[in-house]
Write a protein that holds these residues in place. Structure first.
Motif, mmCIF file in Angstrom:
data_model
loop_
_atom_site.group_PDB
_atom_site.id
_atom_site.type_symbol
_atom_site.label_atom_id
_atom_site.label_comp_id
_atom_site.label_asym_id
_atom_site.label_seq_id
_atom_site.Cartn_x
_atom_site.Cartn_y
_atom_site.Cartn_z
ATOM 1 N N ALA A 22 6.981 3.752 11.144
ATOM 2 C CA ALA A 22 7.895 2.605 11.096
ATOM 3 C C ALA A 22 8.565 2.403 9.746
ATOM 4 O O ALA A 22 9.703 1.944 9.674
ATOM 5 C CB ALA A 22 7.136 1.330 11.472
ATOM 6 N N ASP A 23 7.878 2.716 8.655
ATOM 7 C CA ASP A 23 8.339 2.311 7.326
ATOM 8 C C ASP A 23 8.082 3.358 6.263
ATOM 9 O O ASP A 23 7.198 4.196 6.395
ATOM 10 C CB ASP A 23 7.595 1.041 6.880
ATOM 11 N N GLU A 24 8.843 3.222 5.174
ATOM 12 C CA GLU A 24 8.541 3.940 3.930
ATOM 13 C C GLU A 24 8.504 2.874 2.849
ATOM 14 O O GLU A 24 9.533 2.292 2.523
ATOM 15 C CB GLU A 24 9.633 4.967 3.631
ATOM 16 N N VAL A 25 7.334 2.586 2.315
ATOM 17 C CA VAL A 25 7.217 1.503 1.339
ATOM 18 C C VAL A 25 6.396 1.957 0.122
ATOM 19 O O VAL A 25 5.385 2.650 0.270
ATOM 20 C CB VAL A 25 6.544 0.231 1.937
ATOM 21 N N HIS A 26 6.857 1.556 -1.052
ATOM 22 C CA HIS A 26 6.070 1.808 -2.261
ATOM 23 C C HIS A 26 4.986 0.749 -2.310
ATOM 24 O O HIS A 26 5.268 -0.418 -2.555
ATOM 25 C CB HIS A 26 6.977 1.747 -3.491
ATOM 26 N N ALA A 27 3.769 1.157 -2.039
ATOM 27 C CA ALA A 27 2.689 0.171 -1.943
ATOM 28 C C ALA A 27 1.351 0.797 -2.323
ATOM 29 O O ALA A 27 1.147 2.003 -2.175
ATOM 30 C CB ALA A 27 2.614 -0.381 -0.523
ATOM 31 N N ASP A 28 0.467 -0.043 -2.810
ATOM 32 C CA ASP A 28 -0.923 0.351 -3.015
ATOM 33 C C ASP A 28 -1.696 -0.002 -1.736
ATOM 34 O O ASP A 28 -1.341 -0.942 -1.026
ATOM 35 C CB ASP A 28 -1.525 -0.398 -4.208
ATOM 36 N N VAL A 29 -2.748 0.767 -1.492
ATOM 37 C CA VAL A 29 -3.521 0.580 -0.265
ATOM 38 C C VAL A 29 -4.965 0.258 -0.638
ATOM 39 O O VAL A 29 -5.581 0.988 -1.424
ATOM 40 C CB VAL A 29 -3.496 1.848 0.612
ATOM 41 N N LEU A 30 -5.481 -0.824 -0.101
ATOM 42 C CA LEU A 30 -6.877 -1.207 -0.335
ATOM 43 C C LEU A 30 -7.709 -0.860 0.901
ATOM 44 O O LEU A 30 -7.353 -1.235 2.027
ATOM 45 C CB LEU A 30 -6.983 -2.705 -0.632
#
Ligand code: ZN
Length: 468
Positions: free
Chosen positions: A15-23
């Motif tokens: 669905a998406d391409e996001v610059h994010a950190d993952v916990l």
């Protein structure tokens, strides 16, 4: 409770391409948040493990919905066990496989399923589920289908090919489809007219045409299209959805597209071998062509463009491997002098995510479509979503850190599948798996295998979540 943070990467889902950190906590994704926020600073401070993914993709682990570990075929067995095959899958960024348990003629589904559990139990490095091959449709096995659906084996493969082995006639197929329509089980179809093919095999051998390339010629594209058409009509009569496995011919794809244009729940899968290889490989001299013998067969190159188009237009929804390796030495060689005795199948479970990333690089598909056809849709199609196939709060932390700029060359020298050749020997790939997590636990870490046989859990599935 163990906490892992993946920092600085580009998270790509269907669905998406996001610059994010993952916990990640206790094996599951807990949250995604913007890089370098006050919020994420707190995450790293309390984490047991911080993975730096700067410049890398953070993607859901691949879901390979079509594998055959240790499949008995033509007097021999596929050369990967669940241990070696699931480890190779992890190396290639796949974190879930759905393998085919086999019912043999005269035996129950339960016996077949028990046999497959025994093969896989405590062996897998990644999570796994089962489909069931229905080789003997009768009153008892039809009743057993209901029980299996309840238990999480929610898809059943039938064969219009291989008379005398797996073959079901149209009446049996219709009965199984009716049962599936009632209990929610998804019917998967090997769509080739095996009765007609066997006539052509006999004629080819009688005329001395025994080399591997004749395997492709007798398994005519029109006999795939005809069977696909017939399967669609039978499914329509039964009111059941249909999933056609390993679509290789443009003419068969056209049948799927026509059905889908009518709004039918008809789905199609193709495999990397049909997208990247062709009858040119089957024609390789010195019996080398046997390395590429699988069914449906490889087609002339012209079919590839149609398959790529089908993947872009969603007339094909899934790319699986149909991983079914046989060594050249001692296994493929059983068919020297008679192509019909070459065990059918190709290795590929380790190569799928990379080959499809190469397709992104080559401009065939987008990055999100890569994840959709290789992870999200197979998870939805076979009732594993959103636990598998995405990166979202609540999902299993089956996550791959993928380096999109690394260069690699596929080779039997370096692959991890238990087979003595590669179908893609020498092929250059841009992109490589760097780290693989399965439910938050590292399986591949900095290009080293750190997983273990038995980490992978049997995963019961819900019914198809992809119906229109
Ligand atoms: Zn298969």
């Amino acid at each position: 409770m163990s906490r892992t943070v993946i920092r600085g990467g580009l998270v790509i889902t269907a669905a998406d391409e996001v610059h994010a950190d993952v916990l990640i906590e206790a094996g599951r994704v807990v949250a995604l948040a913007a890089h370098d926020s006050e919020f994420t600073a707190g995450w790293s401070a309390s984490a047991d493990r911080v993975i730096d993914a700067a410049g890398k993709y953070v993607i859901p682990g691949g879901v390979d919905a079509h594998t055959h570990m240790e499949l008995p075929f033509g007097g021999t067995f596929a050369s990967d066990t669940f241990e070696t095959g699931s480890r190779a899958a992890a190396w290639g960024g796949t974190t879930t496989i759905i393998d085919f348990a086999v019912q043999s003629v005269g035996h129950s589904l339960r016996e077949g399923l028990d046999t497959w559990h025994a093969k896989a139990d405590a062996q897998c490095a990644i999570d796994y589920g089962f489909h069931m091959i229905l080789a003997d449709v009768n009153e008892d096995s039809l009743k057993e289908m209901d029980v299996l659906v309840e238990e999480g084996v929610t898809s059943f493969k039938l064969f219009m090919a291989y008379p005398g082995v797996f073959y079901s006639d149209d009446g049996k197929i219709l009965r199984a489809m009716q049962r599936g329509a009632a209990n929610g089980g998804l019917i998967m179809m090997h769509a080739e007219n095996g009765i007609a093919i066997d006539v052509l095999v006999e004629q080819a051998l009688a005329a001395g045409r025994t080399a591997p390339r004749y395997h492709g010629e007798v398994r005519h594209a029109l006999l795939e299209a005809e069977a696909t058409h017939r399967a669609i009509k039978l499914a329509q009569v039964a009111g059941s959805p249909l999933y056609v496995v390993h679509v290789s011919a443009e003419e068969a794809l056209a049948e799927l597209a026509t059905a889908r244009d009518k709004g039918l729940n008809v789905f199609g899968e193709t495999c990397p071998q049909y997208l990247f290889l062709s009858t040119d490989n089957l024609a390789e001299p010195d019996f080398e062509g046997s390395k590429y013998v699988c069914s449906t067969p490889l087609r002339p190159k012209e079919h590839q463009a149609a398959l790529w188009r089908g993947l872009r237009t969603n007339d094909l929804q899934v790319v699986s491997t149909d991983h079914c390796p046989f060594c050249f030495s001692g296994q493929k060689e059983l068919g020297r002098g008679d192509f019909s005795k070459i065990p059918n199948g190709l290795p590929g479970v380790e190569n799928r995510m990379d080959l499809l990333h190469q397709a992104v690089v080559d401009g065939h598909i987008s990055r999100r479509r890569w994840i959709e056809i290789a992870a999200a849709t197979p998870a939805r199609m076979f009732g594993l979503y959103p636990r598998k196939g995405t990166i979202a709060p609540g999902a299993d932390a089956d996550i791959v850190i993928y380096d999109p700029h690394a260069e690699q060359v596929i080779s039997a020298e370096t692959h991890h599948m238990n087979v003595d050749y590669s179908a893609y020997e020498g092929k250059r790939i841009t992109g490589q798996v760097e780290t693989v997590l399965s439910r938050g636990e590292p399986v591949i870490d900095g290009k080293t295998f750190v997983g273990r046989a038995g980490h992978g859990q049997y995963t019961p599935r819900g019914t198809c979540q992809y119906l229109i």
